[in-house]
Motif scaffolding. Sequence first.
Motif, PDB file in Angstrom:
ATOM      1  N   GLN A  44       0.829  -1.205   0.000  1.00  0.00           N
ATOM      2  CA  GLN A  44       0.000   0.000   0.000  1.00  0.00           C
ATOM      3  C   GLN A  44       0.873   1.269   0.000  1.00  0.00           C
ATOM      4  O   GLN A  44       0.660   2.173  -0.806  1.00  0.00           O
ATOM      5  N   ASP A  45       1.840   1.312   0.897  1.00  0.00           N
ATOM      6  CA  ASP A  45       2.727   2.476   0.976  1.00  0.00           C
ATOM      7  C   ASP A  45       3.595   2.615  -0.273  1.00  0.00           C
ATOM      8  O   ASP A  45       3.793   3.721  -0.775  1.00  0.00           O
ATOM      9  N   LEU A  46       4.105   1.510  -0.764  1.00  0.00           N
ATOM     10  CA  LEU A  46       4.988   1.571  -1.927  1.00  0.00           C
ATOM     11  C   LEU A  46       4.224   2.010  -3.178  1.00  0.00           C
ATOM     12  O   LEU A  46       4.743   2.793  -3.986  1.00  0.00           O
ATOM     13  N   LYS A  47       2.995   1.557  -3.335  1.00  0.00           N
ATOM     14  CA  LYS A  47       2.188   1.989  -4.485  1.00  0.00           C
ATOM     15  C   LYS A  47       1.892   3.485  -4.397  1.00  0.00           C
ATOM     16  O   LYS A  47       1.917   4.187  -5.404  1.00  0.00           O
ATOM     17  N   LYS A  48       1.617   3.951  -3.195  1.00  0.00           N
ATOM     18  CA  LYS A  48       1.349   5.374  -2.995  1.00  0.00           C
ATOM     19  C   LYS A  48       2.616   6.185  -3.280  1.00  0.00           C
ATOM     20  O   LYS A  48       2.560   7.234  -3.927  1.00  0.00           O
ATOM     21  N   LEU A  50       4.949   5.389  -5.280  1.00  0.00           N
ATOM     22  CA  LEU A  50       5.158   5.322  -6.731  1.00  0.00           C
ATOM     23  C   LEU A  50       4.295   6.347  -7.466  1.00  0.00           C
ATOM     24  O   LEU A  50       4.696   6.845  -8.521  1.00  0.00           O
ATOM     25  N   GLN A  51       3.144   6.685  -6.907  1.00  0.00           N
ATOM     26  CA  GLN A  51       2.301   7.724  -7.506  1.00  0.00           C
ATOM     27  C   GLN A  51       3.016   9.081  -7.480  1.00  0.00           C
ATOM     28  O   GLN A  51       2.892   9.865  -8.412  1.00  0.00           O
ATOM     29  N   TYR A  52       3.762   9.336  -6.413  1.00  0.00           N
ATOM     30  CA  TYR A  52       4.458  10.614  -6.267  1.00  0.00           C
ATOM     31  C   TYR A  52       5.824  10.616  -6.953  1.00  0.00           C
ATOM     32  O   TYR A  52       6.335  11.675  -7.292  1.00  0.00           O
ATOM     33  N   ALA A  53       6.413   9.444  -7.110  1.00  0.00           N
ATOM     34  CA  ALA A  53       7.724   9.330  -7.761  1.00  0.00           C
ATOM     35  C   ALA A  53       7.709   8.128  -8.704  1.00  0.00           C
ATOM     36  O   ALA A  53       8.294   7.084  -8.415  1.00  0.00           O
ATOM     37  N   PRO A  54       7.012   8.253  -9.836  1.00  0.00           N
ATOM     38  CA  PRO A  54       6.788   7.103 -10.722  1.00  0.00           C
ATOM     39  C   PRO A  54       8.033   6.490 -11.361  1.00  0.00           C
ATOM     40  O   PRO A  54       7.996   5.340 -11.786  1.00  0.00           O
ATOM     41  N   ASN A  55       9.122   7.217 -11.403  1.00  0.00           N
ATOM     42  CA  ASN A  55      10.338   6.691 -12.040  1.00  0.00           C
ATOM     43  C   ASN A  55      11.409   6.276 -11.048  1.00  0.00           C
ATOM     44  O   ASN A  55      12.538   6.005 -11.443  1.00  0.00           O
ATOM     45  N   ASP A  56      11.069   6.224  -9.775  1.00  0.00           N
ATOM     46  CA  ASP A  56      12.052   5.885  -8.742  1.00  0.00           C
ATOM     47  C   ASP A  56      12.307   4.374  -8.754  1.00  0.00           C
ATOM     48  O   ASP A  56      11.448   3.576  -8.382  1.00  0.00           O
ATOM     49  N   LYS A  57      13.497   4.013  -9.174  1.00  0.00           N
ATOM     50  CA  LYS A  57      13.840   2.593  -9.328  1.00  0.00           C
ATOM     51  C   LYS A  57      13.888   1.847  -8.000  1.00  0.00           C
ATOM     52  O   LYS A  57      13.575   0.663  -7.943  1.00  0.00           O
ATOM     53  N   SER A  58      14.257   2.523  -6.930  1.00  0.00           N
ATOM     54  CA  SER A  58      14.315   1.841  -5.634  1.00  0.00           C
ATOM     55  C   SER A  58      12.912   1.492  -5.138  1.00  0.00           C
ATOM     56  O   SER A  58      12.711   0.428  -4.552  1.00  0.00           O
ATOM     57  N   ILE A  59      11.942   2.352  -5.387  1.00  0.00           N
ATOM     58  CA  ILE A  59      10.562   2.052  -5.003  1.00  0.00           C
ATOM     59  C   ILE A  59      10.048   0.874  -5.824  1.00  0.00           C
ATOM     60  O   ILE A  59       9.455  -0.058  -5.285  1.00  0.00           O
ATOM     61  N   ILE A  60      10.323   0.900  -7.112  1.00  0.00           N
ATOM     62  CA  ILE A  60       9.878  -0.179  -7.996  1.00  0.00           C
ATOM     63  C   ILE A  60      10.486  -1.508  -7.577  1.00  0.00           C
ATOM     64  O   ILE A  60       9.786  -2.518  -7.470  1.00  0.00           O
ATOM     65  N   SER A  61      11.783  -1.523  -7.293  1.00  0.00           N
ATOM     66  CA  SER A  61      12.438  -2.786  -6.926  1.00  0.00           C
ATOM     67  C   SER A  61      11.944  -3.301  -5.575  1.00  0.00           C
ATOM     68  O   SER A  61      11.797  -4.510  -5.378  1.00  0.00           O
ATOM     69  N   GLU A  62      11.665  -2.397  -4.645  1.00  0.00           N
ATOM     70  CA  GLU A  62      11.134  -2.817  -3.343  1.00  0.00           C
ATOM     71  C   GLU A  62       9.733  -3.417  -3.517  1.00  0.00           C
ATOM     72  O   GLU A  62       9.410  -4.432  -2.910  1.00  0.00           O
ATOM     73  N   LEU A  63       8.935  -2.802  -4.352  1.00  0.00           N
ATOM     74  CA  LEU A  63       7.585  -3.298  -4.615  1.00  0.00           C
ATOM     75  C   LEU A  63       7.634  -4.682  -5.255  1.00  0.00           C
ATOM     76  O   LEU A  63       6.883  -5.583  -4.860  1.00  0.00           O
TER      77      LEU A  63
END
Length: 89
Positions: A44-48, A50-63
């Motif tokens: 839930q937090d990681l998807k949110k 990603l909405q604010y930083a859609p190109n952040d690779k660290s968020i994507i990899s954590e998700l």
Amino acid sequence: KLKQYDKAIEVLDETLEIAPDNAKALYRRGQAYHGKREYQKSVQDLKKALQYAPNDKSIISELVAVKGEIQAYHAKEKQMFSKFFSSTS
């Protein structure tokens, strides 16, 4: 990194009260929930975030990592139940 997940979540909750659109705080709280194996809250937090930083690779990899652990958990659970039910018949 210090595995003090509860303390991190507490601090990040305070941060997110002030700045609810802070992608980095959402990402860090998602990581803390992941560490506590609270996968749904983490996703839930990681998807949110990603909405604010859609190109952040660290968020994507954590998700991706969290979703992978969820799938592994469900596969293990399914295997456990299939053994349980096959041994009782």
